[in-house]
Every structure is written in C-alpha cells, then in structure tokens.
Design a protein around this motif. Structure first.
Motif, short mmCIF file in Angstrom:
data_model
loop_
_atom_site.label_atom_id
_atom_site.label_comp_id
_atom_site.label_asym_id
_atom_site.label_seq_id
_atom_site.Cartn_x
_atom_site.Cartn_y
_atom_site.Cartn_z
N ALA A 105 0.84 -1.20 0.00
CA ALA A 105 0.00 0.00 0.00
C ALA A 105 0.88 1.24 0.00
O ALA A 105 1.91 1.28 0.65
N ILE A 106 0.45 2.24 -0.77
CA ILE A 106 1.15 3.53 -0.84
C ILE A 106 0.10 4.62 -0.64
O ILE A 106 -0.93 4.62 -1.32
N GLU A 107 0.37 5.51 0.28
CA GLU A 107 -0.60 6.59 0.53
C GLU A 107 -0.23 7.79 -0.32
O GLU A 107 0.80 8.43 -0.10
N PHE A 108 -1.11 8.12 -1.30
CA PHE A 108 -0.81 9.21 -2.23
C PHE A 108 -1.34 10.56 -1.76
O PHE A 108 -0.88 11.60 -2.21
N GLY A 109 -2.36 10.55 -0.92
CA GLY A 109 -2.88 11.81 -0.39
C GLY A 109 -3.82 12.55 -1.32
O GLY A 109 -4.74 13.18 -0.86
N LYS A 110 -3.59 12.46 -2.63
CA LYS A 110 -4.44 13.18 -3.59
C LYS A 110 -4.88 12.20 -4.68
O LYS A 110 -4.07 11.40 -5.16
N PRO A 111 -6.16 12.32 -5.11
CA PRO A 111 -6.65 11.36 -6.10
C PRO A 111 -5.87 11.38 -7.41
O PRO A 111 -5.65 10.33 -8.02
N GLU A 112 -5.41 12.59 -7.84
CA GLU A 112 -4.73 12.62 -9.15
C GLU A 112 -3.39 11.87 -9.12
O GLU A 112 -2.97 11.29 -10.11
N TRP A 113 -2.74 11.82 -7.96
CA TRP A 113 -1.49 11.07 -7.86
C TRP A 113 -1.76 9.58 -7.93
O TRP A 113 -1.07 8.83 -8.62
N LEU A 114 -2.79 9.18 -7.20
CA LEU A 114 -3.19 7.77 -7.19
C LEU A 114 -3.57 7.31 -8.60
O LEU A 114 -3.14 6.26 -9.07
N ILE A 115 -4.36 8.13 -9.28
CA ILE A 115 -4.83 7.76 -10.62
C ILE A 115 -3.65 7.73 -11.60
O ILE A 115 -3.54 6.82 -12.42
N ALA A 116 -2.72 8.67 -11.47
CA ALA A 116 -1.53 8.69 -12.35
C ALA A 116 -0.69 7.43 -12.12
O ALA A 116 -0.18 6.82 -13.07
#
Ligand SMILES: *Cc1c(COP(=O)(O)O)cnc(C)c1O
Length: 415
Positions: free
Chosen positions: A320-331
């Motif tokens: 698991a990696i916590e991206f904090g923002k949806p656009e980072w996760l989606i990228a």
C-alpha cells in the motif's frame, strides 16, 4: 527513463538485497514442499486430461485436490474451476459451516469489501447470511494491527460457530496478520471452545511465508486461483482447504447436498492448475520482490507506505502507498497499466464495481482476465487515496511497472 528516475530506482533496489535473500529462502522451502507433494501423489500426464458431464471419478481433479491438501498441510481440500472467485470460495465455506441461529465473529475487524453483501453487513441484502438468520459481530485489531485475543475470547457467544480471520490487509491501511499471530489466537480459541471453526481468508497469503494457516491451527482456509496459488497459469477457480469434517460439510454446499464433491467436470483439463501450483512459489517470490522494491522506491520519495520496505512481518503480496491526492493515485495506476504486456494502451478510470462500496480504479493488463497475481494496482477512490499494488509474474515486469508509474508522475509534474 530520466536520469533522476534511473538513479532513484537504483538506490531503492540496492537496499533491498538482504530482504531479497530472505524471500529466496522462503521460495526454496515452499518449492520443496510443492515438488515432493507432486511426487508423493505420482502426478502423471493422465491427470491433466479433462472430463465431461457429471465428472464422476475425475482423477485429475481428485489428484489436484490431494496435492493441494498436502502442500497446505491440511487434511483435505476442494480445488475447483467451478468456484468462480475468492469471494465465492469464502461464501461457500460460510454457508456450508453456519446454520440459522448461529453466530459468526470476525476477529480482524471489518472483512474485505466483497464480503459485505455475503454477510449482510450493510443490511440484510438478498441471499446474505444475515437474511438467512446468521448473527454477526466483529472485533477490531489492536493498535499495532495484531489480533486482540482477549476481546475475541470475550466476544464469543454460546452460539458462535465460526471465527473469521482475514490474513491479508485487503483494502485497509493495516498490516497483514502473521502466521504466528493467527496460530496463538486459534489456539486460545480452541483451548476454551474446541468446536469453533477458525476460518482464515487466505487470499493473497499463499507462499508468502513458509507455513500456511492450516499448518498453524486454522480449521479451514480459502482463496482464489487467480491470485497466488494459481501461479499465473490457472485460468479461473478457487480452493478451500482444512479439516476433513469441515471440508465434507462445505462440499455439500459446493454442489448440492448428497452429491457433494463427487461431481464436477472440466473439459479443458487440469494441466494449467498443476503447472500453476508448481510455479507459484517462484511467482509469489517475484511478486514479493516487486512489493519490496515499490515500498523502497516510494519511501525514498517520501510517501507513507505500508508495510515499510524492510518490514519483517509481510504476510501478503500487497503493497500500500498513501498518495494523499486522487490525481497522484490515478496517475500511478495509469503507469502500471501502461507497463502491461496486454492492454497497455488502455486508460484505467474509476468505476462502480459490483460488490464494492466506493468507485474503484483497477489497473491490470493481464493474460488471465482480472488475475491479481499478475502486476496490478487498484484502489477505492476515498481519502487518503491509498493505492494497492500487487502481483507480477516476473520481478523485471514489476520493476518496469514502477518505472513507468514514476515517468507518468514526472510528466504530470507530480514527482
Ligand atoms: C481478493 C480477495 C478476496 C476476494 O477474492 P475475489 O477473487 O476478488 O472474489 C477476499 N479477501 C481478500 C483478502 C482478497 O484479497
């Protein structure tokens, strides 16, 4: 690859070497057990042939089940292409073991999302255990993400029939449960209530450690063949392993009371299931190395990761990696997709997937549709936007996936 990304991956990989040596030792032990089980059961070419119709006396199917049982240190096993998924395998166990008026206790907090409607957690959804009259409650993990034995024991009711333990983190920011933790908890439950069935959701856990829950006090465990144990080759299916008495009851639910495990044909034959199991310890090793490298890389970039790259207690293949923002996760998910051998040109988007409460994004370009032992990343789109990466048939592909994800983050100015 930009110079920065190359240097970052190099540094991330360099510090993984001692961890990789441990993973190789685990593979060695698991592979030896698989190989000797094939030999013990005299696996031969005729076991690969399919059958049609009812499938009485299907020796390929029966031998595959004997091999699985031995590999898992279990008395018995059901291994079937007719089990459509991990959720189905788990649901068959629950409906086979629990009667109306009995109680199911989840010992590791809320179970994996697809179990919500099986149990009827969100309401008495049609066909759920709750609609069928089964009582349900749960005990949360301790703050250190281990089983809370004292609270579990005091949550047992006179009618408790099954204690459910989910080994893997699933879509939760928690550690996977170690075999030792499952073992001491199962022993504590059995010491006061030997008749209770301790059942483990073993999805994503197989071959991650040298022992499986059924070697450590669990009465039953179940999982998917398009995750770890299918080795990337099994085209579909699920397994259930455990004590003979439990398996006999579950078999009546698998097909129909009376005919149980004696039926079930598969015209395509069983070669891919045998060969997948043979490869599985190595494939899991490659997936684990990918997870460790992912943790190491994103840790260097400053993202919170779970588990940490050097964690000694990994018990599933998920990172698991916590991206904090949806656009980072989606990228990130787009990068994993773009690195796939199949459907690399597709662009993953969040969607309302059946069985899940939030929109889910799934990146996977797999040979076996939806197989998450192949490199894949998925996430429910909800704060704090944690991405879950798992699988990879080869370490090199895992590394290519991380590299491509970094490139996309860099292109979008997010790195
Ligand atoms: C994948 C998974 C399931 C469900 O398996 P499906 O094959 O997707 O139905 C259940 N529990 C856990 C922990 C899982 O990882």
């Amino acid at each position: 690859m930009s110079k920065n990304i190359g240097a970052l991956l190099h540094e991330a990989e360099a510090r993984c070497a001692p961890l990789f040596a441990d993973l190789d030792r685990i593979e060695d032990e698991n592979f030896s057990r698989v190989l000797s089980s094939f030999q013990h059961h005299r696996v031969a070419t005729h076991h690969f042939s399919g059958t049609t119709g009812y499938g009485y006396n299907d020796i390929g199917r029966d031998t595959l089940e004997h091999v699985f049982a031995e590999v898992f240190g279990a008395e018995d096993a059901l291994v079937r292409p007719q089990i459509v998924s991990g959720t189905h395998a788990l649901a068959i166990c629950l409906f086979g073991l629990l009667k109306p008026g009995e109680h199911l206790l989840s010992a590791a907090g809320k179970p994996y999302d697809t179990l919500d409607e099986v149990i009827g957690i969100a309401g008495d959804s049609e066909g759920s255990l709750r609609a069928f009259g089964v009582d349900y409650s749960e005990v949360n993990l301790l703050a250190d993400h281990t089983l809370d034995a004292a609270s579990i024991l005091s949550a047992l009711k006179p009618n408790t029939r099954v204690v459910w333990i989910q080994r893997s983190r699933g879509y939760a920011w928690r550690a996977s449960l170690t075999i030792e933790n499952i073992e001491t908890t199962a022993k504590a439950i059995h010491a006061i209530r030997p008749e209770i069935v301790v059942m483990v959701d073993n999805c994503y856990g197989e071959f991650v450690n040298t022992r499986e829950p059924t070697m450590a006090g669990a009465d039953v465990m179940a999982g998917s063949l398009i995750k770890n144990v299918g080795g990337g080759l099994a085209p579909t299916g699920g397994y259930i392993a455990g004590r003979q008495k439990c398996i006999e009851r579950i078999a009546q639910r698998l097909t129909s009371p009376g005919i149980g495990r004696e039926v079930g044909s598969y015209a395509q034959g069983y070669q891919t299931f045998f060969q997948g199991l043979f490869l599985a310890p190595h494939v899991v090793n490659q997936a684990m190395k990918t997870a460790v490298l992912t943790a190491s890389t994103f840790d260097l970039l400053g993202y919170p990761v779970q588990p940490t790259f050097d964690a000694a207690n990994r018990s599933d293949i998920i990172q698991a990696i916590e991206f904090g923002k949806p656009e980072w996760l989606i990228a990130f998910c787009k990068g994993i997709q773009a690195a796939s051998p199949v459907d690399s040109f597709a662009i993953p988007e969040p969607w309302d997937m059946p069985g899940y409460q939030y929109p889910v994004i799934m990146a996977a370009g797999t040979f076996v549709a939806g197989a998450s032992i192949e490199l894949s990343a998925d996430a429910p789109i909800r704060p704090p936007f944690v991405g879950y990466l798992q699988g990879s048939l080869t370490y090199l592909h895992g590394k290519a996936g991380i590299c491509t994800a970094l490139k996309i983050l860099e292109e979008q100015g997010l790195l």
